[in-house]
Design a protein around this motif. Structure first.
Motif, short mmCIF file in Angstrom:
data_model
loop_
_atom_site.label_atom_id
_atom_site.label_comp_id
_atom_site.label_asym_id
_atom_site.label_seq_id
_atom_site.Cartn_x
_atom_site.Cartn_y
_atom_site.Cartn_z
N PHE A 1 14.46 -19.68 0.12
CA PHE A 1 13.30 -20.39 0.68
C PHE A 1 12.65 -19.56 1.79
O PHE A 1 11.42 -19.44 1.87
CB PHE A 1 13.73 -21.76 1.21
N VAL A 2 13.48 -18.98 2.66
CA VAL A 2 12.95 -18.16 3.75
C VAL A 2 12.19 -16.96 3.18
O VAL A 2 11.10 -16.60 3.67
CB VAL A 2 14.09 -17.69 4.67
N ARG A 3 12.74 -16.32 2.16
CA ARG A 3 12.05 -15.18 1.55
C ARG A 3 10.72 -15.61 0.94
O ARG A 3 9.72 -14.89 1.02
CB ARG A 3 12.92 -14.52 0.50
N ALA A 4 10.72 -16.79 0.34
CA ALA A 4 9.47 -17.29 -0.24
C ALA A 4 8.43 -17.57 0.83
O ALA A 4 7.22 -17.38 0.61
CB ALA A 4 9.75 -18.57 -1.04
N MET A 5 8.89 -17.96 2.01
CA MET A 5 7.96 -18.24 3.11
C MET A 5 7.18 -17.00 3.52
O MET A 5 6.02 -17.09 3.94
CB MET A 5 8.73 -18.79 4.32
N VAL A 6 7.79 -15.84 3.39
CA VAL A 6 7.14 -14.60 3.85
C VAL A 6 6.58 -13.76 2.71
O VAL A 6 5.95 -12.73 2.97
CB VAL A 6 8.11 -13.76 4.71
N THR A 7 6.79 -14.18 1.48
CA THR A 7 6.32 -13.37 0.35
C THR A 7 5.40 -14.14 -0.59
O THR A 7 4.97 -13.57 -1.61
CB THR A 7 7.51 -12.84 -0.47
N ARG B 1 2.86 -18.13 -1.08
CA ARG B 1 2.08 -19.20 -0.44
C ARG B 1 2.94 -20.34 0.06
O ARG B 1 2.42 -21.37 0.48
CB ARG B 1 1.04 -19.71 -1.43
N GLN B 2 4.26 -20.16 0.02
CA GLN B 2 5.15 -21.24 0.43
C GLN B 2 4.88 -21.69 1.87
O GLN B 2 4.96 -22.88 2.19
CB GLN B 2 6.61 -20.81 0.30
N ILE B 3 4.55 -20.76 2.75
CA ILE B 3 4.30 -21.13 4.15
C ILE B 3 3.13 -22.10 4.27
O ILE B 3 3.10 -22.96 5.15
CB ILE B 3 4.09 -19.88 5.02
N LEU B 4 2.16 -21.98 3.36
CA LEU B 4 1.03 -22.91 3.37
C LEU B 4 1.45 -24.28 2.87
O LEU B 4 0.99 -25.31 3.39
CB LEU B 4 -0.12 -22.36 2.51
N LYS B 5 2.32 -24.31 1.88
CA LYS B 5 2.83 -25.59 1.39
C LYS B 5 3.70 -26.28 2.43
O LYS B 5 3.83 -27.50 2.42
CB LYS B 5 3.64 -25.37 0.10
N SER B 6 4.29 -25.50 3.32
CA SER B 6 5.24 -26.04 4.31
C SER B 6 4.59 -26.27 5.67
O SER B 6 5.29 -26.37 6.68
CB SER B 6 6.42 -25.08 4.45
N TRP B 7 3.28 -26.41 5.73
CA TRP B 7 2.56 -26.59 7.00
C TRP B 7 3.11 -27.75 7.81
O TRP B 7 3.16 -27.71 9.05
CB TRP B 7 1.08 -26.80 6.73
N TYR B 8 3.53 -28.81 7.10
CA TYR B 8 3.98 -30.03 7.79
C TYR B 8 5.25 -29.78 8.61
O TYR B 8 5.50 -30.48 9.60
CB TYR B 8 4.22 -31.14 6.78
N GLY C 1 10.68 -19.53 -4.37
CA GLY C 1 12.03 -19.80 -3.85
C GLY C 1 13.03 -20.13 -4.94
O GLY C 1 14.11 -19.53 -5.00
N PRO C 2 12.71 -21.07 -5.82
CA PRO C 2 13.62 -21.33 -6.94
C PRO C 2 13.90 -20.11 -7.79
O PRO C 2 15.03 -19.89 -8.23
CB PRO C 2 12.89 -22.42 -7.73
N ALA C 3 12.88 -19.29 -8.05
CA ALA C 3 13.07 -18.09 -8.87
C ALA C 3 14.01 -17.09 -8.21
O ALA C 3 14.71 -16.34 -8.89
CB ALA C 3 11.72 -17.44 -9.16
N LEU C 4 14.03 -17.05 -6.88
CA LEU C 4 14.88 -16.11 -6.14
C LEU C 4 16.31 -16.61 -5.94
O LEU C 4 17.18 -15.83 -5.54
CB LEU C 4 14.26 -15.83 -4.76
N THR C 5 16.55 -17.87 -6.21
CA THR C 5 17.83 -18.47 -5.85
C THR C 5 19.02 -17.83 -6.54
O THR C 5 20.12 -17.76 -5.98
CB THR C 5 17.79 -19.99 -6.12
N SER C 6 18.85 -17.33 -7.75
CA SER C 6 19.98 -16.73 -8.48
C SER C 6 20.62 -15.60 -7.70
O SER C 6 21.80 -15.30 -7.89
CB SER C 6 19.52 -16.23 -9.85
#
Length: 282
Positions: A135-141, A143-150, A238-243
């Motif tokens: 999830f952290v990697r997705a935040m910086v690579t 649009r996850q950070i935009l989805k997580s604005w809240y 994030g899900p794709a990177l979890t493996s």
């Protein structure tokens, strides 16, 4: 306590947690961990299906949600405390290792238990939320950070408590995320209790207190991740990177046309997936 006795509560460090203990008393235990802004009722559609398979389910109202477990300080909601709460449930119920299933924030706790206390976990099932490091990697690579604005907005004091309980914002936000009318009203009504809303929001406010090293530990227990492509809060990266962060047996499933609220919306499909995942390890 014997594993063949029902429990309605468990305690830890002076806090009292409510638990819904249902299904065959001698069934293999499955711990169900809810997310935000829900409680144990979020499993009402899935739990009976698991009971038919012979599983016993224990669904706690977690820290901040149970009336007797609402410490005020935000640091009291750091992940290590949330993990220790569920370990206390498993131990006090006398269950031995349990299958652990979590959705949303409950999935984040489930990842933590599997990484920190694999001796208490038969299998891990995470619904919606990927491994914390992914999830952290997705935040910086992505649009996850935009989805997580809240997550950033919830760091503000007292204002989020007022906003999430309002029909003007809270109800509309839940409906826009894919919840049904009934489920949105159910979850919003609970947030009208200001102390409960503060406890629920403190899960987000405690995020700076989580040690980065603990969040990056790999999981070695059999793991199932279920993500849905209609999720407005969690993107696909994030899900794709979890493996990369699971060394044990791992299965990744994508539900098409399903929103973030997987346990409510896709209980039958999740039951099918769990039927294979849990029974293989029971």
């Amino acid at each position: 306590m014997s594993g063949t006795e029902r429990i309605g509560t468990f305690t830890r460090d002076g806090l009292v947690f409510d638990v819904r203990d249902e299904g065959p008393i001698d069934g293999t235990p499955v711990v169900l961990l809810h997310g935000f802004p829900q409680d144990s009722r979020s499993w009402d559609a899935l739990a009976p299906l698991l009971h038919r398979r012979g599983f016993r389910t224990l669904a706690p109202d977690q820290r901040g949600y149970s009336a007797g477990a609402r410490p005020r300080a935000r640091w009291a909601y750091r992940t290590s405390e949330l993990v220790a709460d569920v370990v206390a449930l498993i131990d006090q119920a006398g269950l031995g290792p349990a299958h652990v299933v979590g959705h949303d924030w409950g999935a984040a706790v489930a990842w933590g238990i599997a990484a920190e206390r694999p001796d208490r976990v038969r299998t891990l099932t995470a619904l919606s939320v990927p491994h914390p490091a992914a999830f952290v990697r997705a935040m910086v690579t992505s649009r996850q950070i935009l989805k997580s604005w809240y997550m950033f907005a919830f760091q503000l004091p007292w204002i989020p408590e007022r906003v999430i309980a309002s029909d003007r914002f809270g109800y509309r936000a839940l409906r826009a995320s894919g919840q049904s009318v009934g489920e949105a009203k159910r979850d919003l009504e609970s947030m009208r209790d200001r102390t409960r809303a503060r406890g629920a929001l403190n899960w987000y406010r405690a995020m700076p207190f989580t040690a980065p090293r603990s969040a990056s530990r790999k999981v070695r227990v059999p793991t199932l991740l279920v993500w849905s492509d209609g999720d407005t809060a969690i993107g696909p990266v994030g899900p794709a990177l979890t493996s990369r962060f699971v060394d044990g047996p791992y299965t990744y499933e994508v539900l098409h046309g399903v929103s973030h609220w997987i346990p409510d919306e896709a209980a039958v499909r999740v039951d099918e997936l769990l039927g294979n995942h849990l029974l293989d390890q029971s």
